[in-house]
Design a protein around this motif. Structure first.
Motif, mmCIF file in Angstrom:
data_model
loop_
_atom_site.group_PDB
_atom_site.id
_atom_site.type_symbol
_atom_site.label_atom_id
_atom_site.label_comp_id
_atom_site.label_asym_id
_atom_site.label_seq_id
_atom_site.Cartn_x
_atom_site.Cartn_y
_atom_site.Cartn_z
ATOM 1 N N VAL A 137 0.825 -1.206 0.000
ATOM 2 C CA VAL A 137 0.000 0.000 0.000
ATOM 3 C C VAL A 137 0.862 1.259 0.000
ATOM 4 C CG1 VAL A 137 -1.732 1.306 1.311
ATOM 5 C CG2 VAL A 137 -1.897 -1.194 1.156
ATOM 6 N N ALA A 138 1.891 1.287 0.859
ATOM 7 C CA ALA A 138 2.733 2.485 0.966
ATOM 8 C C ALA A 138 4.120 2.100 1.450
ATOM 9 C CB ALA A 138 2.107 3.495 1.929
ATOM 10 N N VAL A 139 5.108 2.894 1.040
ATOM 11 C CA VAL A 139 6.497 2.715 1.475
ATOM 12 C C VAL A 139 7.048 4.112 1.757
ATOM 13 C CG1 VAL A 139 8.800 1.848 0.869
ATOM 14 C CG2 VAL A 139 6.759 0.728 -0.072
ATOM 15 N N ARG A 140 7.685 4.260 2.908
ATOM 16 C CA ARG A 140 8.307 5.547 3.255
ATOM 17 C C ARG A 140 9.562 5.302 4.060
ATOM 18 N NH1 ARG A 140 7.695 6.560 8.608
ATOM 19 N NH2 ARG A 140 5.885 5.720 9.679
ATOM 20 N N ALA A 141 10.420 6.309 4.109
ATOM 21 C CA ALA A 141 11.619 6.217 4.947
ATOM 22 C C ALA A 141 11.184 6.260 6.406
ATOM 23 C CB ALA A 141 12.561 7.371 4.642
ATOM 24 N N ALA A 142 11.814 5.432 7.224
ATOM 25 C CA ALA A 142 11.500 5.414 8.654
ATOM 26 C C ALA A 142 12.040 6.670 9.330
ATOM 27 C CB ALA A 142 12.103 4.173 9.298
ATOM 28 N N ARG A 143 11.341 7.082 10.371
ATOM 29 C CA ARG A 143 11.828 8.196 11.198
ATOM 30 C C ARG A 143 12.886 7.665 12.157
ATOM 31 N NH1 ARG A 143 6.223 8.623 11.887
ATOM 32 N NH2 ARG A 143 6.550 8.075 14.077
ATOM 33 N N SER A 144 13.696 8.540 12.696
ATOM 34 C CA SER A 144 14.788 8.124 13.591
ATOM 35 C C SER A 144 14.261 7.419 14.841
ATOM 36 C CB SER A 144 15.662 9.322 13.973
ATOM 37 O OG SER A 144 14.888 10.311 14.621
ATOM 38 N N ASP A 145 13.093 7.839 15.366
ATOM 39 C CA ASP A 145 12.557 7.170 16.554
ATOM 40 C C ASP A 145 12.103 5.751 16.228
ATOM 41 O OD1 ASP A 145 10.379 8.356 15.092
ATOM 42 O OD2 ASP A 145 9.090 8.178 16.857
ATOM 43 N N GLU A 146 11.596 5.520 15.016
ATOM 44 C CA GLU A 146 11.195 4.180 14.616
ATOM 45 C C GLU A 146 12.416 3.270 14.489
ATOM 46 O OE1 GLU A 146 7.181 4.837 12.005
ATOM 47 O OE2 GLU A 146 9.044 5.637 11.170
ATOM 48 N N ILE A 147 13.487 3.786 13.906
ATOM 49 C CA ILE A 147 14.717 2.999 13.777
ATOM 50 C C ILE A 147 15.280 2.691 15.158
ATOM 51 C CG2 ILE A 147 17.100 3.020 12.916
ATOM 52 C CD1 ILE A 147 15.995 4.718 10.539
ATOM 53 N N ALA A 148 15.283 3.682 16.052
ATOM 54 C CA ALA A 148 15.794 3.481 17.421
ATOM 55 C C ALA A 148 14.978 2.432 18.171
ATOM 56 C CB ALA A 148 15.794 4.798 18.187
ATOM 57 N N HIS A 149 13.647 2.437 17.973
ATOM 58 C CA HIS A 149 12.778 1.480 18.660
ATOM 59 C C HIS A 149 12.714 0.131 17.946
ATOM 60 C CE1 HIS A 149 10.367 4.969 20.665
ATOM 61 N NE2 HIS A 149 11.548 4.781 21.216
ATOM 62 N N GLY A 150 13.099 0.102 16.657
ATOM 63 C CA GLY A 150 13.119 -1.150 15.914
ATOM 64 C C GLY A 150 11.781 -1.590 15.359
ATOM 65 N N HIS A 151 10.801 -0.652 15.286
ATOM 66 C CA HIS A 151 9.496 -0.994 14.720
ATOM 67 C C HIS A 151 8.789 0.258 14.213
ATOM 68 C CE1 HIS A 151 8.651 -0.416 19.105
ATOM 69 N NE2 HIS A 151 7.847 0.486 18.582
ATOM 70 N N ALA A 152 7.782 0.038 13.353
ATOM 71 C CA ALA A 152 6.996 1.149 12.798
ATOM 72 C C ALA A 152 6.053 1.699 13.843
ATOM 73 C CB ALA A 152 6.204 0.666 11.580
ATOM 74 N N HIS A 153 5.817 2.992 13.782
ATOM 75 C CA HIS A 153 4.845 3.650 14.655
ATOM 76 C C HIS A 153 3.644 4.075 13.817
ATOM 77 C CE1 HIS A 153 8.265 4.974 17.601
ATOM 78 N NE2 HIS A 153 8.017 3.685 17.650
ATOM 79 N N GLY A 154 2.538 4.368 14.464
ATOM 80 C CA GLY A 154 1.365 4.883 13.763
ATOM 81 C C GLY A 154 0.438 3.793 13.282
ATOM 82 N N GLU A 155 -0.453 4.149 12.357
ATOM 83 C CA GLU A 155 -1.479 3.225 11.879
ATOM 84 C C GLU A 155 -0.869 1.945 11.336
ATOM 85 O OE1 GLU A 155 -5.224 2.919 8.777
ATOM 86 O OE2 GLU A 155 -4.044 4.768 8.830
ATOM 87 N N GLY A 156 -1.332 0.823 11.884
ATOM 88 C CA GLY A 156 -0.862 -0.486 11.460
ATOM 89 C C GLY A 156 0.432 -0.923 12.119
#
Length: 160
Positions: A137-156
């Motif tokens: 559905v969508a692809v985007r660059a991860a934010r630094s907090d997502e990389i630090a936490h090791g997972h995607a944030h937000g919807e889904g």
């Protein structure tokens, strides 16, 4: 944007077993989101996602060793019924969640007594060849907090 390490990917999927029986689907709900390259989905699915783009649709069949692992004998354990999460009454064959020192784990209920249950710690899909029908559905660059936490944030993804 092409799916690569440190991309957040949103996708819809249908999961079928080797007999073609649909086991689960995300269609009709929000797409699933994960951080690519951080072991957030099974290896066979993550490998098949690499290099794809938003709008791509594909099917991939994942063998047990790249999915939920081979079925292993000797994974039965007795646990207090009060530690089973996910239902009020338990019957053999149901899938429960238990907390372990490595985080939550899905187990299959084998036998239920008044106070104790025998559960199988193999993942409920262990030993199965699985087919995923995927729509990216969508692809985007991860934010630094997502990389630090090791997972995607937000919807889904994970909500903090």
């Amino acid at each position: 944007m092409e799916i690569a390490k440190d991309c957040v990917v949103q996708f819809h999927y249908s999961l079928k077993n080797s007999n073609g029986v649909e086991l689960e689907t995300s269609h009709g709900g929000s797409p699933m989101a994960y951080l690519h390259g951080h072991n957030n989905v099974i290896p066979g699915l993550e490998e098949a996602m690499a290099g794809r783009n938003a709008g791509d649709t594909f099917s991939v069949t994942v063998p047990p060793e790249k999915g939920y692992g081979e079925f292993r004998e000797g994974m039965l354990q007795r646990v207090p019924v009060k530690h089973l999460q996910g239902a009020k009454r338990w019957r053999p064959g149901m899938v429960a969640q238990v907390s372990t020192d490595k985080g939550p784990r899905a187990v299959r209920v084998v036998k239920v007594g008044r106070f104790m249950a025998e559960v199988d710690f193999n993942h409920p899909l262990a030993g199965q060849e699985l087919t995923f029908d995927v729509e990216v559905v969508a692809v985007r660059a991860a934010r630094s907090d997502e990389i630090a936490h090791g997972h995607a944030h937000g919807e889904g993804g994970h909500q903090h």
